[in-house]
Scaffold this motif. Structure first.
Motif, short mmCIF file in Angstrom:
data_model
loop_
_atom_site.label_atom_id
_atom_site.label_comp_id
_atom_site.label_asym_id
_atom_site.label_seq_id
_atom_site.Cartn_x
_atom_site.Cartn_y
_atom_site.Cartn_z
N PRO A 1 33.13 21.18 47.53
CA PRO A 1 33.08 22.63 47.35
C PRO A 1 33.71 23.01 46.03
O PRO A 1 34.80 22.54 45.68
CB PRO A 1 33.89 23.15 48.54
CG PRO A 1 33.82 22.06 49.57
CD PRO A 1 33.78 20.78 48.79
N LEU A 2 33.02 23.82 45.25
CA LEU A 2 33.57 24.23 43.97
C LEU A 2 34.80 25.10 44.19
O LEU A 2 34.85 25.90 45.13
CB LEU A 2 32.52 25.01 43.17
CG LEU A 2 31.24 24.25 42.81
CD1 LEU A 2 30.36 25.09 41.92
CD2 LEU A 2 31.55 22.92 42.15
N PRO A 3 35.81 24.97 43.34
CA PRO A 3 37.00 25.82 43.49
C PRO A 3 36.62 27.29 43.29
O PRO A 3 35.69 27.62 42.54
CB PRO A 3 37.92 25.32 42.37
CG PRO A 3 37.02 24.65 41.39
CD PRO A 3 35.90 24.07 42.18
N GLU A 4 37.33 28.15 43.97
CA GLU A 4 37.04 29.57 43.85
C GLU A 4 37.40 30.12 42.48
O GLU A 4 36.89 31.16 42.07
CB GLU A 4 37.78 30.35 44.94
CG GLU A 4 37.32 30.01 46.35
CD GLU A 4 38.08 30.80 47.40
OE1 GLU A 4 38.95 31.61 47.01
OE2 GLU A 4 37.78 30.64 48.59
N ARG A 5 38.26 29.40 41.79
CA ARG A 5 38.68 29.86 40.46
C ARG A 5 39.05 28.66 39.60
O ARG A 5 39.72 27.74 40.05
CB ARG A 5 39.87 30.81 40.57
CG ARG A 5 40.36 31.39 39.26
CD ARG A 5 41.58 32.27 39.48
NE ARG A 5 41.26 33.45 40.24
CZ ARG A 5 40.91 34.61 39.69
NH1 ARG A 5 40.84 34.73 38.38
NH2 ARG A 5 40.65 35.65 40.45
N ILE A 6 38.57 28.65 38.37
CA ILE A 6 39.03 27.72 37.34
C ILE A 6 39.38 28.56 36.13
O ILE A 6 38.52 29.16 35.49
CB ILE A 6 37.95 26.68 36.96
CG1 ILE A 6 37.52 25.86 38.17
CG2 ILE A 6 38.49 25.75 35.87
CD1 ILE A 6 36.44 24.83 37.84
N GLY A 7 40.66 28.63 35.83
CA GLY A 7 41.10 29.51 34.74
C GLY A 7 40.78 30.96 35.07
O GLY A 7 41.14 31.47 36.14
N ARG A 8 40.06 31.60 34.15
CA ARG A 8 39.68 33.00 34.37
C ARG A 8 38.32 33.13 35.05
O ARG A 8 37.82 34.24 35.25
CB ARG A 8 39.63 33.74 33.02
CG ARG A 8 40.97 33.90 32.33
CD ARG A 8 40.78 34.60 31.01
NE ARG A 8 40.04 35.85 31.16
CZ ARG A 8 39.43 36.48 30.16
NH1 ARG A 8 39.43 35.96 28.95
NH2 ARG A 8 38.80 37.62 30.38
N LEU A 9 37.74 32.03 35.41
CA LEU A 9 36.39 32.05 35.96
C LEU A 9 36.42 32.03 37.48
O LEU A 9 37.01 31.14 38.09
CB LEU A 9 35.61 30.84 35.44
CG LEU A 9 34.08 30.90 35.52
CD1 LEU A 9 33.55 32.04 34.66
CD2 LEU A 9 33.49 29.57 35.07
N ARG A 10 35.78 33.03 38.09
CA ARG A 10 35.62 33.05 39.55
C ARG A 10 34.27 32.41 39.88
O ARG A 10 33.26 32.71 39.25
CB ARG A 10 35.67 34.48 40.07
CG ARG A 10 37.06 35.11 39.99
CD ARG A 10 37.05 36.53 40.53
NE ARG A 10 36.31 37.44 39.67
CZ ARG A 10 35.45 38.36 40.09
NH1 ARG A 10 35.20 38.50 41.38
NH2 ARG A 10 34.83 39.16 39.23
#
Length: 368
Positions: free
Chosen positions: A135-144
């Motif tokens: 499952p992709l993370p809900e947030r990477i840096g500033r990206l939702r």
């Protein structure tokens, strides 16, 4: 075996189970009482076969066999009270009831075993999906980020579509792809691509470099499977690889024969078409110079949707394709998770719950 153990997963509720068990028990009691109190020329014993037959529809083999044995006992009691237990008629009824009860019980046992095996396969598929498509993370840096996967293969959790996201220097790097075909071969090809993509995150490759790496992974995986250098192969992967930059409102991408992503901005939907799409991955050996990065604006408040062709090729009962752009325009969603959830539900409803091809979705938005 207890009553609870004998029940199938569809009858786990004890209250419902008691109600269902009462049906065959009532049949046995009613048929026995009526048969005993009717003239000997009238035979209602054959109706007792309904008891184990009905039980098999909601209970396991143990309970089905127990109800069948009870029905046989009831038939013996009827024959004894009518004074003709050893007559040809009663022996035939008892024998037939025994044979049918055994057959129904064996059928129920075989079906239960098949369901257990199917549950094991589903459990393995679920684990495989977690390994292959984390499952992709809900947030990477500033990206939702929000994602969804819908497999077309019957009783499967995974298929030939793939996606992944990793942090890269100065950007978030994503891939979404679609392996030609379905089934285990497509799953294997997808696993190779996802593994190659994740491994490249630590090699500081440029965007064209990672695409070339993926293309060569797909090509040589096909060659290894064939046992020799392949001729022009029918196996290939359409893919989109993108970098969403951290230090500016831009996204760079290389499109290898994949459906263009859609940019949602201020109630409008625009397809991000590239001027020079590359060949799908895996057709030929690749080099970094084969790919050209094209840059698009991606600002705070925008929503970017990446998808595979299983979405736009889904059909309704009349054969019409799913109108993805029209749906997105009418919804005007701004949250990635809400968009993916709504799109997934609407797509399944439109296709009647059965997709003709695997479908994957990734929605992206910048946080302010």
């Amino acid at each position: 075996m207890s009553v609870r153990d004998g029940l199938t997963p569809f009858g786990r509720s004890s209250q419902l189970s008691r109600g269902l068990i009462a049906i065959p028990l009532t049949i046995i009691v009613v048929v026995t009482v009526i048969d005993i109190n009717t003239p000997t020329t009238i035979h209602l014993g054959p109706f007792l076969v309904a008891a184990p037959a009905i039980t098999a529809s909601f209970a396991g083999a143990g309970l089905t066999g127990a109800i069948g044995a009870l029905a046989v006992v009831a038939q013996i009691i009827v024959g004894h009270l009518h004074g003709g237990l050893l007559t040809a008629n009663h022996l035939a009824q008892i024998g037939a009831l025994i044979v049918i009860s055994v057959l129904v019980t064996v059928f129920r046992y075989v079906r239960d075993r098949h369901e257990r095996q199917l549950n094991q396969v589903r459990a393995v598929a679920a684990v495989a999906q977690q390994v292959l498509l984390r499952p992709l993370p809900e947030r990477i840096g500033r990206l939702r980020i929000a994602s969804a996967y819908l497999a077309a293969e019957a009783e499967a959790e995974i298929g030939g579509d793939l996606f992944a996201a990793v942090p890269a220097p100065g950007a978030v790097r994503l891939v979404i792809g679609d392996v030609r075909g379905k089934g285990l071969s497509a799953v294997g090809e997808a696993a190779v691509l996802v593994g190659a993509f994740r491994g490249s995150a630590y090699r500081n490759l440029s965007l064209p470099g990672i695409v070339a790496h993926l293309g060569n992974s797909a090509y040589w995986n096909t060659a290894e499977a064939a046992g020799a250098d392949p001729e022009p192969s029918e196996s290939f992967v359409t893919a989109l690889v993108a970098d969403v930059l951290d230090d500016g409102p831009f996204a760079g991408m290389v499109n290898c024969g994949h459906p263009p992503p859609l940019l949602l901005r201020h109630g409008t939907v625009r397809a991000l078409e590239v001027s020079e799409p590359a060949l799908p991955l895996g057709l030929t050996p690749a080099s970094e110079g084969d790919y050209r990065v094209e840059t698009f604006g991606f600002e705070t408040g925008d929503l970017l949707l990446l998808y595979t062709d299983g979405v736009i090729e889904a059909r309704d009962r009349t054969g019409r394709f799913y109108p993805l752009t029209d749906r997105l325009t009418s919804w005007n969603e701004s949250d990635p998770a809400a968009l993916v959830r709504r799109l997934r539900e609407d797509l399944l409803r439109y296709a009647g719950g059965n997709l003709g091809d695997d479908a994957a979705l990734i929605a992206l938005a910048r946080s302010s």
